[in-house]
Design a protein around this motif. Structure first.
Motif, PDB file in Angstrom:
ATOM      1  N   GLY A 180      -6.661   0.823  -8.148  1.00 55.48           N
ATOM      2  CA  GLY A 180      -5.834  -0.364  -7.975  1.00 55.48           C
ATOM      3  C   GLY A 180      -6.440  -1.587  -8.633  1.00 55.48           C
ATOM      4  O   GLY A 180      -5.741  -2.363  -9.298  1.00 55.48           O
ATOM      5  N   PHE A 181      -7.745  -1.768  -8.474  1.00 57.33           N
ATOM      6  CA  PHE A 181      -8.419  -2.913  -9.099  1.00 57.33           C
ATOM      7  C   PHE A 181      -8.318  -2.842 -10.622  1.00 57.33           C
ATOM      8  O   PHE A 181      -8.065  -3.856 -11.292  1.00 57.33           O
ATOM      9  CB  PHE A 181      -9.882  -2.953  -8.666  1.00 57.33           C
ATOM     10  CG  PHE A 181     -10.689  -4.027  -9.337  1.00 57.33           C
ATOM     11  CD1 PHE A 181     -10.540  -5.357  -8.982  1.00 57.33           C
ATOM     12  CD2 PHE A 181     -11.603  -3.712 -10.327  1.00 57.33           C
ATOM     13  CE1 PHE A 181     -11.282  -6.359  -9.606  1.00 57.33           C
ATOM     14  CE2 PHE A 181     -12.354  -4.694 -10.951  1.00 57.33           C
ATOM     15  CZ  PHE A 181     -12.191  -6.018 -10.587  1.00 57.33           C
ATOM     16  N   GLN A 252     -10.965  -2.074   7.624  1.00 59.20           N
ATOM     17  CA  GLN A 252     -11.298  -2.818   6.415  1.00 59.20           C
ATOM     18  C   GLN A 252     -11.024  -2.005   5.161  1.00 59.20           C
ATOM     19  O   GLN A 252     -10.443  -2.508   4.192  1.00 59.20           O
ATOM     20  CB  GLN A 252     -12.768  -3.234   6.454  1.00 59.20           C
ATOM     21  CG  GLN A 252     -13.116  -4.267   7.502  1.00 59.20           C
ATOM     22  CD  GLN A 252     -14.604  -4.485   7.626  1.00 59.20           C
ATOM     23  OE1 GLN A 252     -15.400  -3.882   6.896  1.00 59.20           O
ATOM     24  NE2 GLN A 252     -15.013  -5.333   8.555  1.00 59.20           N
ATOM     25  N   LEU A 253     -11.426  -0.748   5.197  1.00 53.22           N
ATOM     26  CA  LEU A 253     -11.261   0.111   4.028  1.00 53.22           C
ATOM     27  C   LEU A 253      -9.788   0.387   3.752  1.00 53.22           C
ATOM     28  O   LEU A 253      -9.328   0.300   2.598  1.00 53.22           O
ATOM     29  CB  LEU A 253     -12.019   1.416   4.257  1.00 53.22           C
ATOM     30  CG  LEU A 253     -12.222   2.355   3.070  1.00 53.22           C
ATOM     31  CD1 LEU A 253     -12.835   1.623   1.886  1.00 53.22           C
ATOM     32  CD2 LEU A 253     -13.091   3.532   3.482  1.00 53.22           C
ATOM     33  N   ALA A 254      -9.038   0.699   4.806  1.00 51.58           N
ATOM     34  CA  ALA A 254      -7.608   0.957   4.639  1.00 51.58           C
ATOM     35  C   ALA A 254      -6.875  -0.305   4.187  1.00 51.58           C
ATOM     36  O   ALA A 254      -5.971  -0.252   3.342  1.00 51.58           O
ATOM     37  CB  ALA A 254      -7.013   1.474   5.949  1.00 51.58           C
ATOM     38  N   VAL A 259      -4.102  -3.434  -0.031  1.00 55.77           N
ATOM     39  CA  VAL A 259      -3.993  -4.663  -0.826  1.00 55.77           C
ATOM     40  C   VAL A 259      -4.122  -4.361  -2.317  1.00 55.77           C
ATOM     41  O   VAL A 259      -3.325  -4.849  -3.135  1.00 55.77           O
ATOM     42  CB  VAL A 259      -5.066  -5.681  -0.385  1.00 55.77           C
ATOM     43  CG1 VAL A 259      -5.137  -6.852  -1.374  1.00 55.77           C
ATOM     44  CG2 VAL A 259      -4.757  -6.202   1.014  1.00 55.77           C
ATOM     45  N   CYS A 260      -5.098  -3.556  -2.687  1.00 53.95           N
ATOM     46  CA  CYS A 260      -5.299  -3.232  -4.104  1.00 53.95           C
ATOM     47  C   CYS A 260      -4.110  -2.470  -4.667  1.00 53.95           C
ATOM     48  O   CYS A 260      -3.649  -2.756  -5.779  1.00 53.95           O
ATOM     49  CB  CYS A 260      -6.579  -2.419  -4.278  1.00 53.95           C
ATOM     50  SG  CYS A 260      -8.091  -3.378  -4.113  1.00 53.95           S
ATOM     51  N   ALA A 261      -3.597  -1.499  -3.919  1.00 54.81           N
ATOM     52  CA  ALA A 261      -2.446  -0.728  -4.377  1.00 54.81           C
ATOM     53  C   ALA A 261      -1.211  -1.615  -4.489  1.00 54.81           C
ATOM     54  O   ALA A 261      -0.450  -1.530  -5.466  1.00 54.81           O
ATOM     55  CB  ALA A 261      -2.177   0.441  -3.434  1.00 54.81           C
ATOM     56  N   GLY A 262      -1.008  -2.481  -3.491  1.00 57.81           N
ATOM     57  CA  GLY A 262       0.143  -3.373  -3.521  1.00 57.81           C
ATOM     58  C   GLY A 262       0.093  -4.358  -4.670  1.00 57.81           C
ATOM     59  O   GLY A 262       1.088  -4.569  -5.377  1.00 57.81           O
TER      60      GLY A 262
END
Length: 285
Positions: A180-181, A252-254, A259-262
């Motif tokens: 994602g990043f 936190q990980l989920a 957030v990164c995927a979105g």
């Protein structure tokens, strides 16, 4: 029930949640077919295949050898010892390896966008982002996955199946953060016209910071590694979750993965509206 001319009953069209699950299943089968095709293509040259995997394993072994020598002289740094470093590197290597094996084009997405390389994907009835990311597998990533599993196994102790379950979950979420990043950074090419250098620097920074203990960084640097460059969610946070289950670490990980995927999906599809086709019709897959 209405019947077609052939006399066969018409299948009911899924709706709502059922439609979403059906669509997800279709895309997963499509991705599975692409991954199998990529693997079969790589296996056509078995010598090169083995060389890439072995080369990456040796590269990782050299990196770990440095830390073995370091911790032989300095037993603890920021409360971290060699066992902690093995867990940290194991998670980072596994997340990176999964990312480049399954979604190899994430590393060169900025170049693909800048070179009008999306044309062949746009003409196909598949989600463009998933298709382009999975269009290539980097087989050397299997060496990273193997290294990661060995590192985690060497520090597993009596963790049992629960620990391995956490490892698999953490590896998947770390992979989502990593890919994602990369998509977020590469999507800048839609606005900048070329983001190859930016993407390369982002990849190097992400991996470099992910392989260092989070405890050695001060407050501001730690904040950066949890937000702007989410390196902590590829190495330190998943490693801590695998070591000891924590609902907070899992949340936190989920959350970071979501957030990164979105952000990746939003920026890529917004940028796609600005995409200027090069007029090419190529075969991809």
């Amino acid at each position: 029930m209405e019947r077609r001319g052939s006399g066969r009953p018409r299948r009911p069209t899924p709706s709502g949640g059922a439609a979403a699950l059906h669509r997800a299943g279709v895309e997963l089968r499509f991705l599975g077919a692409m991954w199998r095709a990529n693997l079969q293509s790589a296996l056509e040259y078995r010598g090169a295949f083995a060389g890439q995997v072995l080369g990456m394993v040796l590269n990782n072994a050299a990196f770990l050898a440095f830390w073995v020598l370091f911790f032989d002289r300095f037993p603890s740094v920021g409360g971290w010892g060699m066992r902690d470093m093995l867990q940290l590197f194991g998670m980072t290597a596994t997340g990176f390896g999964l990312g480049v094996v399954l979604f190899g084009n994430a590393l060169t997405l900025a170049d693909i966008i800048a070179a009008n390389g999306l044309d062949g994907y746009l003409v196909l009835p598949r989600p463009v982002l998933l298709h382009v990311l999975a269009g290539r597998s980097r087989i050397s990533g299997l060496g990273d996955i193997a290294t990661g599993v060995v590192c985690v196994a060497a520090t597993a102790g009596d963790g049992g199946w629960a620990m391995w379950g956490r490892f698999v979950l953490a590896a998947v979420l770390a992979t989502v953060v990593f890919v994602g990043f990369l998509v977020v950074v590469a999507s800048m090419a839609f606005w900048l016209g070329g983001a190859s250098a930016l993407s390369a620097q982002a990849i190097h920074a992400l991996l470099a910071f992910a392989t260092y203990p989070l405890s050695i960084f001060d407050g501001f640097a730690k904040l950066v590694l949890l937000t702007v460059i989410p390196a902590a969610f590829i190495g330190a946070v998943p490693a801590a979750f695998v070591r000891d289950f924590s609902p907070a670490a899992l949340a936190q990980l989920a959350g970071a993965a979501a957030v990164c995927a979105g952000l990746a999906a939003m920026l890529f599809h917004r940028g796609l509206r600005r995409y200027e086709s090069g007029g090419m019709a190529i075969t991809v897959g």
